[in-house]
Motif scaffolding. Structure first.
Motif, PDB file in Angstrom:
ATOM      1  N   CYS A  66       0.895  -1.178   0.024  1.00 42.26           N
ATOM      2  CA  CYS A  66       0.019   0.077  -0.217  1.00 42.26           C
ATOM      3  C   CYS A  66       0.907   1.259   0.156  1.00 42.26           C
ATOM      4  O   CYS A  66       1.857   1.355   0.697  1.00 42.26           O
ATOM      5  N   CYS A  92      -0.199   3.248   3.534  1.00 39.85           N
ATOM      6  CA  CYS A  92       0.042   2.751   4.915  1.00 39.85           C
ATOM      7  C   CYS A  92       1.028   1.401   5.008  1.00 39.85           C
ATOM      8  O   CYS A  92       1.672   1.022   6.015  1.00 39.85           O
ATOM      9  N   CYS A 140      -5.877  -1.178  -0.953  1.00 38.32           N
ATOM     10  CA  CYS A 140      -5.869  -1.453   0.477  1.00 38.32           C
ATOM     11  C   CYS A 140      -6.876  -1.808   1.251  1.00 38.32           C
ATOM     12  O   CYS A 140      -7.669  -1.079   1.188  1.00 38.32           O
ATOM     13  N   CYS A 196      -6.743   1.017   4.367  1.00 37.96           N
ATOM     14  CA  CYS A 196      -6.902   2.227   4.420  1.00 37.96           C
ATOM     15  C   CYS A 196      -7.287   2.895   2.878  1.00 37.96           C
ATOM     16  O   CYS A 196      -7.464   3.982   2.565  1.00 37.96           O
ATOM     17  N   GLY A 236      -5.708   2.852   0.239  1.00 41.68           N
ATOM     18  CA  GLY A 236      -4.810   3.503  -0.500  1.00 41.68           C
ATOM     19  C   GLY A 236      -4.457   2.666  -1.666  1.00 41.68           C
ATOM     20  O   GLY A 236      -4.866   1.494  -1.558  1.00 41.68           O
TER      21      GLY A 236
HETATM   22 ZN   LIG Z   1      -3.136   0.935   3.224  1.00 40.56          ZN
END
Ligand SMILES: [Zn+2]
Ligand SMILES: *Cc1c(COP(=O)(O)O)cnc(C)c1O
Length: 414
Positions: free
Chosen positions: A9, A12, A24, A27, A29
């Motif tokens: 990711c 994170c 992800c 999060c 992402g």
């Molecule tokens: Zn993440």
């Protein structure tokens, strides 16, 4: 054997296995390929690259694919032209055009699709798909044909004829969506969740986007193993822009070039410039827009890599410039008439942006400057039709002389 450890990711840092996933779980992402650079450093060298094929696959050590899975289409290692005529006009002594309009389907998208289609085969998908602003549809269709896969391409229904034809000819299923690219993309994201289809720029996006790095590797090698001082790159999602910079950084870290100090400049068309506007406003948070531009290949109102594009500009002392809509055709014409290269509307945006950057002093006369020309003019003929004005004549000598004179007078007076 590729040198991939897994996916990671970008926000994170959480790690994932190599799978057709792109977000992800923790999060939301975006995921990125995570390489084992120590193992790459042990094998890679300028010499090893030079002995490779005259395609983008000469850099396979830096791509997330087992070289044996790649479809042989002849993508990449496109010309880097010292543009003396255009440079002379603009006041640049070291202007280079990276002419990526001569790839197998006439745009840089063959680079990203080369990687994604190899990955789709590795993951044993039987259907290749994409959400496209035009060029991607053609590239996915061609690669699907070569791979013997079913192919479904989605695009906004107001696309140029040359791009629809340039996808349909390979036998793909064409889906013309009544909506803009961002709506097409939303539909495709839902489809990717519910069908086992390889959407090259959605569920295969972490792999797909890596293909753009080869546009940095090639330029560095073609300049005699150095990074340029300045790059001018067209921006839609911003992926190409961020990955070119990633490519120069990787070459630096592997010791293949001296430290890259390239200033990365993005150009966007006035009618769709969400990233450039965020840059002007001094924020990395890009506000989505509704696109209205003749540069349809750049018409992404909600760019996935907008945030990372602004970061790249900050990291490299670069910037973003806006090409006025009425200068895009001028840019196409200027490149054609000085360098003999016929680019599409996205290329017109690049030439217009380049001129602006020179005028503002952001590019100096002796900067080694590379302008990326990413697509071919034969696909966006609608944009330039009005410029063409032949002399019509019968095959008779006297008639030709008369017609020619009338044509010259017509041009003089009107
Ligand atoms: Zn993440
Ligand atoms: C897709 C495309 C771009 C930009 O790509 P992003 O990675 O989405 O920014 C540039 N030029 C042409 C011709 C394209 O087709």
């Amino acid at each position: 054997m590729s040198h991939v450890k897994g996916l990671r990711c970008r926000e994170c840092g959480n790690e994932y296995p190599v799978e057709p996933i792109y977000v992800c779980d923790f999060c939301f992402g975006p995921l990125e390929v995570d390489y084992d650079y120590d193992s790459i450093a042990r094998v890679i060298s300028r010499d090893r690259i030079a002995k490779g094929p005259m395609t983008m696959w000469r850099y396979h050590d830096l791509l997330p694919v087992d070289a044996g899975m790649a479809l042989e289409m002849g993508t990449g290692f496109t010309p880097l032209i010292h543009a003396k005529n255009l440079g002379g006009k603009l006041g640049l002594n070291k202007l280079y055009i990276k002419n990526d309009s001569v790839n197998p389907t006439f745009s840089f998208k063959d680079r990203v699709v080369s990687v994604a289609s190899a990955k789709a085969l590795e993951f044993e998908f039987d259907t290749l798909a994409c959400a496209s602003t035009g060029n991607l549809a053609g590239s996915v269709s061609a690669h699907g044909a070569k791979a013997g896969m079913k192919t479904v391409v989605f695009f906004p229904s107001d696309l140029e004829k040359g791009k629809i034809l340039g996808a349909g000819i390979y036998g793909a299923t064409l889906v013309a969506v009544k909506g803009n690219y961002d709506q097409v993309n939303r539909l495709c994201s839902e489809l990717a969740d519910n069908h086992r289809w390889a959407f090259v720029n959605i569920n295969l996006r972490p792999f797909y986007s890596e293909g753009s790095k080869t546009l940095a590797y090639e330029v560095a090698e073609q300049l005699g193993w150095r990074a340029p001082d300045v790059c001018v790159v067209p921006g839609a999602s911003g992926s190409l822009f961020t990955k070119i910079w990633k490519g120069f950084k990787e070459l630096t870290d592997l010791g293949l070039i001296d430290k890259a100090k390239t200033r990365m400049h993005m150009t966007q068309p006035e009618g769709c410039s969400p990233i450039a506007r965020a840059f002007e406003d001094g924020t990395p948070h890009v506000r989505p827009v509704t696109p209205d531009t003749i540069a349809k290949s750049l018409a992404i109102g909600n760019p996935a890599d907008g945030f990372y594009s602004i970061k790249t500009m900050e990291d490299t002392a670069g910037s973003a410039v806006i090409a006025p809509e009425d200068e895009i055709v001028e840019g196409i014409q200027l490149l054609a008439e000085t360098e003999g290269i016929f680019t599409e509307t996205a290329g017109g945006v690049v030439i217009s942006g380049l001129r602006k950057l020179v005028r503002s002093g952001a590019i100096k006369p002796d900067d080694v400057t590379v302008a990326y020309i990413t697509g071919n003019g034969l696909k966006t003929q609608e944009a330039v039709e009005g410029l063409i004005n032949p002399v019509y004549t019968s095959p008779d000598y006297a008639d030709f002389t008369k017609s020619m004179k009338a044509w010259e007078n017509g041009n003089k007076h009107g």
